[in-house]
Design an enzyme around this catalytic site. Sequence first.
Site, PDB file in Angstrom:
ATOM      1  N   THR A  39      -2.226   8.383   6.989  1.00 10.75           N
ATOM      2  CA  THR A  39      -3.449   8.821   6.290  1.00 10.75           C
ATOM      3  C   THR A  39      -4.321   7.645   5.852  1.00 10.75           C
ATOM      4  N   ALA A 109       2.213   1.466   2.438  1.00 14.73           N
ATOM      5  CA  ALA A 109       2.427   0.462   1.386  1.00 14.73           C
ATOM      6  C   ALA A 109       1.495   0.770   0.225  1.00 14.73           C
ATOM      7  N   SER A 152       1.265  -9.382   6.156  1.00 13.05           N
ATOM      8  CA  SER A 152      -0.086  -9.670   5.687  1.00 13.05           C
ATOM      9  C   SER A 152      -0.338 -11.157   5.514  1.00 13.05           C
ATOM     10  N   GLU A 154      -1.873 -12.236   3.173  1.00 13.91           N
ATOM     11  CA  GLU A 154      -1.707 -12.453   1.728  1.00 13.91           C
ATOM     12  C   GLU A 154      -0.396 -13.202   1.446  1.00 13.91           C
ATOM     13  N   TYR A 176       1.895  -8.123  -4.845  1.00 13.62           N
ATOM     14  CA  TYR A 176       1.762  -7.547  -3.503  1.00 13.62           C
ATOM     15  C   TYR A 176       2.199  -8.561  -2.450  1.00 13.62           C
ATOM     16  N   LYS A 180       5.290  -8.331   0.206  1.00 12.44           N
ATOM     17  CA  LYS A 180       5.111  -8.424   1.664  1.00 12.44           C
ATOM     18  C   LYS A 180       6.002  -9.520   2.262  1.00 12.44           C
ATOM     19  N   ASN A 205      -7.314  -9.911   6.970  1.00 14.41           N
ATOM     20  CA  ASN A 205      -8.089  -8.760   6.480  1.00 14.41           C
ATOM     21  C   ASN A 205      -8.830  -8.055   7.612  1.00 14.41           C
ATOM     22  N   HIS A 206      -8.682  -6.734   7.660  1.00 17.30           N
ATOM     23  CA  HIS A 206      -9.438  -5.971   8.653  1.00 17.30           C
ATOM     24  C   HIS A 206      -9.986  -4.711   7.991  1.00 17.30           C
ATOM     25  N   PHE A 215     -11.823  -1.986  -1.869  1.00 14.91           N
ATOM     26  CA  PHE A 215     -11.764  -3.295  -1.200  1.00 14.91           C
ATOM     27  C   PHE A 215     -13.178  -3.860  -1.086  1.00 14.91           C
TER      28      PHE A 215
HETATM   29  P1  NAP Z   1      -4.215   1.917   3.175  1.00 17.59           P
HETATM   30  O1  NAP Z   1      -5.496   2.439   3.715  1.00 17.59           O
HETATM   31  O2  NAP Z   1      -4.106   1.623   1.721  1.00 17.59           O
HETATM   32  O3  NAP Z   1      -3.061   2.972   3.590  1.00 17.59           O
HETATM   33  C1  NAP Z   1      -1.797   2.934   2.996  1.00 17.59           C
HETATM   34  C2  NAP Z   1      -0.997   4.128   3.474  1.00 17.59           C
HETATM   35  O4  NAP Z   1       0.311   4.082   2.877  1.00 17.59           O
HETATM   36  C3  NAP Z   1      -1.582   5.499   3.100  1.00 17.59           C
HETATM   37  O5  NAP Z   1      -1.428   6.359   4.195  1.00 17.59           O
HETATM   38  C4  NAP Z   1      -0.696   5.938   1.947  1.00 17.59           C
HETATM   39  O6  NAP Z   1      -0.613   7.341   1.799  1.00 17.59           O
HETATM   40  C5  NAP Z   1       0.647   5.396   2.427  1.00 17.59           C
HETATM   41  N1  NAP Z   1       1.644   5.309   1.353  1.00 17.59           N
HETATM   42  C6  NAP Z   1       1.534   4.638   0.183  1.00 17.59           C
HETATM   43  N2  NAP Z   1       2.658   4.796  -0.542  1.00 17.59           N
HETATM   44  C7  NAP Z   1       3.500   5.579   0.191  1.00 17.59           C
HETATM   45  C8  NAP Z   1       4.813   6.090  -0.025  1.00 17.59           C
HETATM   46  N3  NAP Z   1       5.487   5.849  -1.156  1.00 17.59           N
HETATM   47  N4  NAP Z   1       5.360   6.843   0.947  1.00 17.59           N
HETATM   48  C9  NAP Z   1       4.700   7.123   2.084  1.00 17.59           C
HETATM   49  N5  NAP Z   1       3.442   6.669   2.336  1.00 17.59           N
HETATM   50  C10 NAP Z   1       2.856   5.906   1.396  1.00 17.59           C
HETATM   51  O7  NAP Z   1      -3.787   0.577   3.948  1.00 17.59           O
HETATM   52  P2  NAP Z   1      -4.324  -0.028   5.331  1.00 17.59           P
HETATM   53  O8  NAP Z   1      -5.489  -0.899   5.063  1.00 17.59           O
HETATM   54  O9  NAP Z   1      -4.410   1.054   6.346  1.00 17.59           O
HETATM   55  O10 NAP Z   1      -3.133  -1.022   5.688  1.00 17.59           O
HETATM   56  C11 NAP Z   1      -1.998  -0.567   6.430  1.00 17.59           C
HETATM   57  C12 NAP Z   1      -0.841  -1.523   6.183  1.00 17.59           C
HETATM   58  O11 NAP Z   1      -1.201  -2.835   6.609  1.00 17.59           O
HETATM   59  C13 NAP Z   1      -0.416  -1.673   4.725  1.00 17.59           C
HETATM   60  O12 NAP Z   1       0.976  -1.878   4.700  1.00 17.59           O
HETATM   61  C14 NAP Z   1      -1.132  -2.929   4.275  1.00 17.59           C
HETATM   62  O13 NAP Z   1      -0.451  -3.527   3.192  1.00 17.59           O
HETATM   63  C15 NAP Z   1      -1.055  -3.762   5.540  1.00 17.59           C
HETATM   64  N6  NAP Z   1      -2.110  -4.744   5.744  1.00 17.59           N
HETATM   65  C16 NAP Z   1      -3.411  -4.365   5.680  1.00 17.59           C
HETATM   66  C17 NAP Z   1      -4.402  -5.293   5.938  1.00 17.59           C
HETATM   67  C18 NAP Z   1      -5.853  -4.911   5.887  1.00 17.59           C
HETATM   68  O14 NAP Z   1      -6.683  -5.822   5.808  1.00 17.59           O
HETATM   69  N7  NAP Z   1      -6.193  -3.640   5.953  1.00 17.59           N
HETATM   70  C19 NAP Z   1      -4.051  -6.612   6.278  1.00 17.59           C
HETATM   71  C20 NAP Z   1      -2.699  -6.950   6.362  1.00 17.59           C
HETATM   72  C21 NAP Z   1      -1.735  -6.007   6.116  1.00 17.59           C
HETATM   73  P3  NAP Z   1      -1.649   8.175   0.840  1.00 17.59           P
HETATM   74  O15 NAP Z   1      -2.800   8.547   1.720  1.00 17.59           O
HETATM   75  O16 NAP Z   1      -0.822   9.342   0.426  1.00 17.59           O
HETATM   76  O17 NAP Z   1      -2.036   7.277  -0.294  1.00 17.59           O
HETATM   77  N1  GDD Z   2     -11.553  -5.771  -4.260  1.00 20.43           N
HETATM   78  C1  GDD Z   2     -12.465  -6.644  -4.713  1.00 20.43           C
HETATM   79  N2  GDD Z   2     -13.428  -6.194  -5.568  1.00 20.43           N
HETATM   80  N3  GDD Z   2     -12.405  -7.925  -4.316  1.00 20.43           N
HETATM   81  C2  GDD Z   2     -13.346  -8.778  -4.760  1.00 20.43           C
HETATM   82  C3  GDD Z   2     -14.352  -8.372  -5.620  1.00 20.43           C
HETATM   83  C4  GDD Z   2     -14.402  -7.019  -6.066  1.00 20.43           C
HETATM   84  O1  GDD Z   2     -15.256  -6.595  -6.838  1.00 20.43           O
HETATM   85  N4  GDD Z   2     -15.138  -9.456  -5.881  1.00 20.43           N
HETATM   86  C5  GDD Z   2     -14.628 -10.485  -5.210  1.00 20.43           C
HETATM   87  N5  GDD Z   2     -13.536 -10.085  -4.534  1.00 20.43           N
HETATM   88  C6  GDD Z   2     -12.661 -10.953  -3.722  1.00 20.43           C
HETATM   89  C7  GDD Z   2     -11.191 -10.881  -4.144  1.00 20.43           C
HETATM   90  O2  GDD Z   2     -10.965 -11.676  -5.309  1.00 20.43           O
HETATM   91  C8  GDD Z   2     -10.526 -11.426  -2.891  1.00 20.43           C
HETATM   92  O3  GDD Z   2     -10.487 -12.823  -2.929  1.00 20.43           O
HETATM   93  C9  GDD Z   2     -11.460 -10.978  -1.753  1.00 20.43           C
HETATM   94  O4  GDD Z   2     -12.671 -10.529  -2.374  1.00 20.43           O
HETATM   95  C10 GDD Z   2     -10.912  -9.848  -0.892  1.00 20.43           C
HETATM   96  O5  GDD Z   2     -10.443  -8.803  -1.728  1.00 20.43           O
HETATM   97  P1  GDD Z   2      -9.985  -7.382  -1.129  1.00 20.43           P
HETATM   98  O6  GDD Z   2     -11.062  -6.827  -0.272  1.00 20.43           O
HETATM   99  O7  GDD Z   2      -9.528  -6.557  -2.288  1.00 20.43           O
HETATM  100  O8  GDD Z   2      -8.801  -7.748  -0.140  1.00 20.43           O
HETATM  101  P2  GDD Z   2      -7.524  -8.703  -0.319  1.00 20.43           P
HETATM  102  O9  GDD Z   2      -7.793  -9.944   0.494  1.00 20.43           O
HETATM  103  O10 GDD Z   2      -7.140  -8.881  -1.730  1.00 20.43           O
HETATM  104  O11 GDD Z   2      -6.378  -7.844   0.360  1.00 20.43           O
HETATM  105  C11 GDD Z   2      -6.602  -7.149   1.600  1.00 20.43           C
HETATM  106  O12 GDD Z   2      -6.255  -7.982   2.679  1.00 20.43           O
HETATM  107  C12 GDD Z   2      -4.869  -8.351   2.748  1.00 20.43           C
HETATM  108  C13 GDD Z   2      -4.704  -9.267   3.969  1.00 20.43           C
HETATM  109  O13 GDD Z   2      -5.034 -10.580   3.612  1.00 20.43           O
HETATM  110  C14 GDD Z   2      -5.762  -5.874   1.555  1.00 20.43           C
HETATM  111  O14 GDD Z   2      -6.078  -5.072   2.661  1.00 20.43           O
HETATM  112  C15 GDD Z   2      -4.271  -6.188   1.620  1.00 20.43           C
HETATM  113  O15 GDD Z   2      -3.527  -4.969   1.754  1.00 20.43           O
HETATM  114  C16 GDD Z   2      -4.033  -7.079   2.858  1.00 20.43           C
HETATM  115  O16 GDD Z   2      -2.680  -7.399   2.981  1.00 20.43           O
END
Ligand code: NAP
Ligand code: GDD
Length: 347
Positions: A39, A109, A152, A154, A176, A180, A205-206, A215
């Site tokens: 989801t 996660a 990640s 991170e 977090y 990870k 980040n994507h 985000f």
């Molecule tokens: P997201 O949009 O926050 O999605 C997280 C998903 O995890 C949701 O489907 C959520 O379900 C599910 N979830 C959370 N807690 C759960 C639990 N206890 N049991 C079962 N499902 C659970 O994250 P995303 O951006 O798609 O990222 C996907 C994965 O990649 C995550 O592990 C994230 O940490 C990792 N990651 C993301 C990025 C990025 O930039 N996007 C980068 C590096 C790694 P609900 O809908 O019910 O909340």
């Molecule tokens: N969220 C947020 N909100 N971030 C802000 C803001 C704000 O108002 N202002 C500045 N930032 C800065 C944060 O301090 C951070 O340095 C950067 O923007 C990115 O923040 P996020 O978009 O929240 O992403 P993230 O880098 O902390 O984490 C995401 O990327 C990781 C991979 O590097 C998430 O998707 C993680 O789940 C993922 O692992």
Amino acid sequence: MSAKRRSSASSRGGEKRPKAKRGLGQGQPRKTAVITGVTGQDGSYLAELLLDKGYDVVGVVRRTSHDSYERIGHLLDRIRVVPADLLDQHSLTAVIRDAKPDEVYNLAAQSFVPTSWTQPVLTGEFTALGVTRLLEAVRLAHPQARFYQASSSEMFGKATETPQRETTPFYPRSPYGVAKVYGHWITVNYRESYGLYAVSGILFNHESPRRGLEFVTRKISDGVARIVQGKAKELRLGNLDARRDWGYAGDYVDAMWRMLQQPTPEDYVIGTGEMHSVRDLCDVAFGHVGLDWRKYVKVDPQFVRPAEVDLLLADPAKGRRKLGWTPRVSFEQLVTMMVDADLERRP
Ligand code: NAP
Ligand code: GDD
């Protein structure tokens, strides 16, 4: 309207995404994939990609009092949704036992970094121990499945070298990030201890129009749309100097799939190799609608983190060489795609 509801509306309209090609060759048996976190942003794109490739997709969904299918509403008649939770070992084992998947993608996660300071224990349960639970489910119920862990950038945190590659030491800066790192090493450990085909994709980040509103990319694209439509006068952000390697989520799920098609399980860094600041993001997003971001963006200390990751930049050379993976969407295309989608979404 809650942030969750509003963000989820993002699966509708406004998104122009390159089409994926059909994958499994003629005469090959259909593969089954289990996706946790289906989801979420990545789960929805990965489900689309695997369906396009002819997979049977089983999506794991946790129980909530209201449905969280907004990002996958358009897929519900094509995937099988099954209930399970990362906190519940038996439910995970039952999913793997029943589906007998070829591939398991662990995308679930607690993924929002700031929440990991206010809910560090829960973040550890979901994001760290949840990985062990799912690996145990695979090991006990169907060890021939190939396993993908969503690691990640991170984990690099206060990076000890730039750009970051597979061998760069981890120095996480948030609960977090710490969780990870655990998830990464337990995946490596199950590969080495039990011979599982388990890989860790270290993704930078994507983003996309389906990104959660909290985000920074989506907060900015949504903020721009609200300002253009007269619904807001300003946008409050935290650290504008933070720099990230931002790519398009639709590209990154393809890298996940490619990792599980290799002859041997290995870990990969995936990113664009380009870095931009939050300030640059504002520049492109506001500039796209002819506004000067300096007139609208206010720095608010409540969005500044207790420990910041100042910069992340990928060295994606291994992924390019071994997986043949390259990003297709540039930073400017990504940001303008997100702004356009948020503008279209709001009448
Ligand atoms: P997201 O949009 O926050 O999605 C997280 C998903 O995890 C949701 O489907 C959520 O379900 C599910 N979830 C959370 N807690 C759960 C639990 N206890 N049991 C079962 N499902 C659970 O994250 P995303 O951006 O798609 O990222 C996907 C994965 O990649 C995550 O592990 C994230 O940490 C990792 N990651 C993301 C990025 C990025 O930039 N996007 C980068 C590096 C790694 P609900 O809908 O019910 O909340
Ligand atoms: N969220 C947020 N909100 N971030 C802000 C803001 C704000 O108002 N202002 C500045 N930032 C800065 C944060 O301090 C951070 O340095 C950067 O923007 C990115 O923040 P996020 O978009 O929240 O992403 P993230 O880098 O902390 O984490 C995401 O990327 C990781 C991979 O590097 C998430 O998707 C993680 O789940 C993922 O692992």
